[in-house]
Design a protein around this motif. Sequence first.
Motif, PDB file in Angstrom:
ATOM      1  N   PRO A   1       0.840  -1.130   0.051  1.00 50.01           N
ATOM      2  CA  PRO A   1      -0.151   0.055  -0.154  1.00 50.01           C
ATOM      3  C   PRO A   1       0.816   1.299  -0.138  1.00 50.01           C
ATOM      4  CG  PRO A   1       0.196  -1.004   1.993  1.00 50.01           C
ATOM      5  CD  PRO A   1       0.910  -1.754   1.309  1.00 50.01           C
ATOM      6  N   ARG A   2       2.031   1.049   0.396  1.00 48.16           N
ATOM      7  CA  ARG A   2       2.844   2.513   0.382  1.00 48.16           C
ATOM      8  C   ARG A   2       2.711   3.297  -1.032  1.00 48.16           C
ATOM      9  NH1 ARG A   2       7.299   5.032   2.489  1.00 48.16           N
ATOM     10  NH2 ARG A   2       7.371   3.822   4.046  1.00 48.16           N
ATOM     11  N   THR A   3       2.600   4.666  -1.035  1.00 49.10           N
ATOM     12  CA  THR A   3       2.584   5.102  -1.967  1.00 49.10           C
ATOM     13  C   THR A   3       3.451   6.311  -2.191  1.00 49.10           C
ATOM     14  OG1 THR A   3       1.255   6.969  -0.838  1.00 49.10           O
ATOM     15  CG2 THR A   3      -0.115   5.459  -1.936  1.00 49.10           C
ATOM     16  N   GLU A   4       4.532   6.396  -1.163  1.00 47.31           N
ATOM     17  CA  GLU A   4       5.674   7.320  -1.201  1.00 47.31           C
ATOM     18  C   GLU A   4       6.773   6.492  -1.469  1.00 47.31           C
ATOM     19  OE1 GLU A   4       3.956   7.055   1.533  1.00 47.31           O
ATOM     20  OE2 GLU A   4       2.807   8.764   1.732  1.00 47.31           O
TER      21      GLU A   4
ATOM     22  N   VAL B   1      12.109   8.546   1.200  1.00 45.02           N
ATOM     23  CA  VAL B   1      11.374   8.105   2.475  1.00 45.02           C
ATOM     24  C   VAL B   1      12.227   7.183   3.149  1.00 45.02           C
ATOM     25  CG1 VAL B   1       9.225   8.026   1.038  1.00 45.02           C
ATOM     26  CG2 VAL B   1      10.534   6.098   1.025  1.00 45.02           C
ATOM     27  N   CYS B   2      12.010   7.058   4.448  1.00 46.77           N
ATOM     28  CA  CYS B   2      12.543   6.181   5.395  1.00 46.77           C
ATOM     29  C   CYS B   2      11.564   5.079   5.794  1.00 46.77           C
ATOM     30  CB  CYS B   2      12.859   6.991   6.641  1.00 46.77           C
ATOM     31  SG  CYS B   2      13.850   8.362   6.578  1.00 46.77           S
ATOM     32  N   MET B   3      12.021   3.940   5.815  1.00 52.42           N
ATOM     33  CA  MET B   3      11.375   2.698   6.618  1.00 52.42           C
ATOM     34  C   MET B   3      10.953   2.826   7.798  1.00 52.42           C
ATOM     35  SD  MET B   3      13.288  -0.763   5.448  1.00 52.42           S
ATOM     36  CE  MET B   3      15.072   0.303   5.455  1.00 52.42           C
ATOM     37  N   ASP B   4       9.662   2.365   8.177  1.00 51.54           N
ATOM     38  CA  ASP B   4       9.052   2.383   9.559  1.00 51.54           C
ATOM     39  C   ASP B   4       9.728   1.075  10.077  1.00 51.54           C
ATOM     40  OD1 ASP B   4       7.695   2.231  11.854  1.00 51.54           O
ATOM     41  OD2 ASP B   4       5.729   2.029  10.871  1.00 51.54           O
TER      42      ASP B   4
ATOM     43  N   GLY C   1      12.854   3.515  -1.113  1.00 52.44           N
ATOM     44  CA  GLY C   1      11.396   3.191  -1.090  1.00 52.44           C
ATOM     45  C   GLY C   1      10.761   2.174  -2.106  1.00 52.44           C
ATOM     46  N   PRO C   2      11.307   2.408  -3.463  1.00 52.48           N
ATOM     47  CA  PRO C   2      10.751   0.919  -4.485  1.00 52.48           C
ATOM     48  C   PRO C   2      10.950  -0.318  -3.806  1.00 52.48           C
ATOM     49  CG  PRO C   2      11.978   2.923  -5.555  1.00 52.48           C
ATOM     50  CD  PRO C   2      12.452   3.001  -3.841  1.00 52.48           C
ATOM     51  N   TRP C   3      11.707  -0.463  -2.851  1.00 58.21           N
ATOM     52  CA  TRP C   3      11.597  -1.785  -2.633  1.00 58.21           C
ATOM     53  C   TRP C   3      11.164  -2.219  -1.216  1.00 58.21           C
ATOM     54  CZ3 TRP C   3      15.583   1.011  -4.857  1.00 58.21           C
ATOM     55  CH2 TRP C   3      15.719   0.496  -6.322  1.00 58.21           C
ATOM     56  N   ILE C   4      10.573  -1.175  -0.489  1.00 60.85           N
ATOM     57  CA  ILE C   4      10.080  -1.353   0.897  1.00 60.85           C
ATOM     58  C   ILE C   4       8.769  -1.884   0.929  1.00 60.85           C
ATOM     59  CG2 ILE C   4       9.101  -0.029   2.945  1.00 60.85           C
ATOM     60  CD1 ILE C   4      11.091   2.326   2.287  1.00 60.85           C
ATOM     61  N   GLN C   5       8.695  -3.036   1.818  1.00 63.40           N
ATOM     62  CA  GLN C   5       7.512  -3.720   1.790  1.00 63.40           C
ATOM     63  C   GLN C   5       6.913  -3.675   3.439  1.00 63.40           C
ATOM     64  OE1 GLN C   5       7.382  -7.855   0.302  1.00 63.40           O
ATOM     65  NE2 GLN C   5       6.624  -6.981  -1.408  1.00 63.40           N
ATOM     66  N   GLN C   6       5.659  -3.905   3.463  1.00 65.94           N
ATOM     67  CA  GLN C   6       5.040  -3.933   5.174  1.00 65.94           C
ATOM     68  C   GLN C   6       5.569  -5.572   5.563  1.00 65.94           C
ATOM     69  OE1 GLN C   6       0.821  -2.986   4.998  1.00 65.94           O
ATOM     70  NE2 GLN C   6       1.557  -0.978   5.435  1.00 65.94           N
ATOM     71  N   VAL C   7       5.745  -5.711   6.840  1.00 62.29           N
ATOM     72  CA  VAL C   7       5.979  -6.890   7.452  1.00 62.29           C
ATOM     73  C   VAL C   7       5.091  -6.658   8.954  1.00 62.29           C
ATOM     74  CG1 VAL C   7       8.138  -7.508   6.371  1.00 62.29           C
ATOM     75  CG2 VAL C   7       8.435  -6.024   8.309  1.00 62.29           C
TER      76      VAL C   7
ATOM     77  N   ASN D   1      22.200   6.973  -5.912  1.00 66.17           N
ATOM     78  CA  ASN D   1      20.979   6.001  -5.942  1.00 66.17           C
ATOM     79  C   ASN D   1      19.600   6.684  -6.016  1.00 66.17           C
ATOM     80  OD1 ASN D   1      22.691   3.741  -5.240  1.00 66.17           O
ATOM     81  ND2 ASN D   1      22.814   4.135  -2.942  1.00 66.17           N
ATOM     82  N   GLU D   2      20.046   7.841  -5.984  1.00 63.65           N
ATOM     83  CA  GLU D   2      18.716   8.857  -6.420  1.00 63.65           C
ATOM     84  C   GLU D   2      18.119   8.550  -7.452  1.00 63.65           C
ATOM     85  OE1 GLU D   2      19.912  12.811  -5.635  1.00 63.65           O
ATOM     86  OE2 GLU D   2      19.621  12.616  -3.260  1.00 63.65           O
ATOM     87  N   GLU D   3      18.940   8.619  -8.645  1.00 63.09           N
ATOM     88  CA  GLU D   3      18.669   8.321  -9.919  1.00 63.09           C
ATOM     89  C   GLU D   3      18.073   6.558 -10.067  1.00 63.09           C
ATOM     90  OE1 GLU D   3      20.429   7.563 -14.511  1.00 63.09           O
ATOM     91  OE2 GLU D   3      21.791   8.465 -12.838  1.00 63.09           O
ATOM     92  N   VAL D   4      18.575   6.065  -9.275  1.00 64.43           N
ATOM     93  CA  VAL D   4      17.966   4.812  -9.488  1.00 64.43           C
ATOM     94  C   VAL D   4      16.519   4.511  -8.765  1.00 64.43           C
ATOM     95  CG1 VAL D   4      18.443   2.146  -8.750  1.00 64.43           C
ATOM     96  CG2 VAL D   4      20.526   3.870  -9.377  1.00 64.43           C
ATOM     97  N   ALA D   5      16.497   5.162  -7.777  1.00 67.38           N
ATOM     98  CA  ALA D   5      15.195   5.259  -7.093  1.00 67.38           C
ATOM     99  C   ALA D   5      14.236   5.649  -7.989  1.00 67.38           C
ATOM    100  CB  ALA D   5      15.281   5.580  -5.737  1.00 67.38           C
TER     101      ALA D   5
END
Length: 254
Positions: A24-27, A31-34, A109-115, A217-221
Amino acid sequence: MAQLVTTELLLLLAGVAAVWAARPRTELLNVCMDAKHHKEKPSPEDELHEQCSPWKKNSCCFANTSREAHKDISYLYRFNWDHCGQMAPACKQHFIQDTCLYECSPNLGPWIQQVNQSWRKERILNVPLCKEDCQQWWEDCRTSYTCKSNWHKGWDWSSGHNRCPVGAACHHFHFYFPTPAALCSEIWSHSYKLSNYSRGSGRCIQMWFDPAQGNPNEEVARFYALAMSAGAMPHGIGLLLLSLVPMLQLWLLS
């Protein structure tokens, strides 16, 4: 060769789009992980320590976190790198860089998932590390010892820090990680994976970089975030991949 690179890019984009559709993450940018030690939002942090210093201008970690990242059995996770004898300094340097990337980077951010874990609500999954990063990590750790291939779970924590579980024998790293790809993908439960792309390609995450040259890594993200955002639309994944083919070919010819 160009066709192979194009095919790999399309497969990568399909994979990240599928991951995005399941969360569900939109950002996705800046961004930082929770998670346990992360800031709520990235911000400058002038006093970041040594190998965490590239993220001074924009960081998800606090200065104290960066100092602890350089210590053995720090309060961050009570993890003992020397669980099978003293780890080679060159090997340990990669794990410190890995910790700094995980704790400090605002570009995952593109690789963050909820756990659903007691110590964090989000994690990273299948971050494409540049092939040189995985290969050098593996090379520098070949003479060090470990007793497990997955360092996320299965340890004996009865002493307050991780020890090898009963029956787990210490061997050289290459016994548990026969290839660079195995090391990057297995050691942290697929947090990372080896990319066939090189540093500077704009298609893989660098574990460390020279801040004087900017943050690559900014360009990659941005690249993966754009693909994933478009792929989240109805029937968008297939349309996105088709639309990217001409653009990818232009990139490869430029």
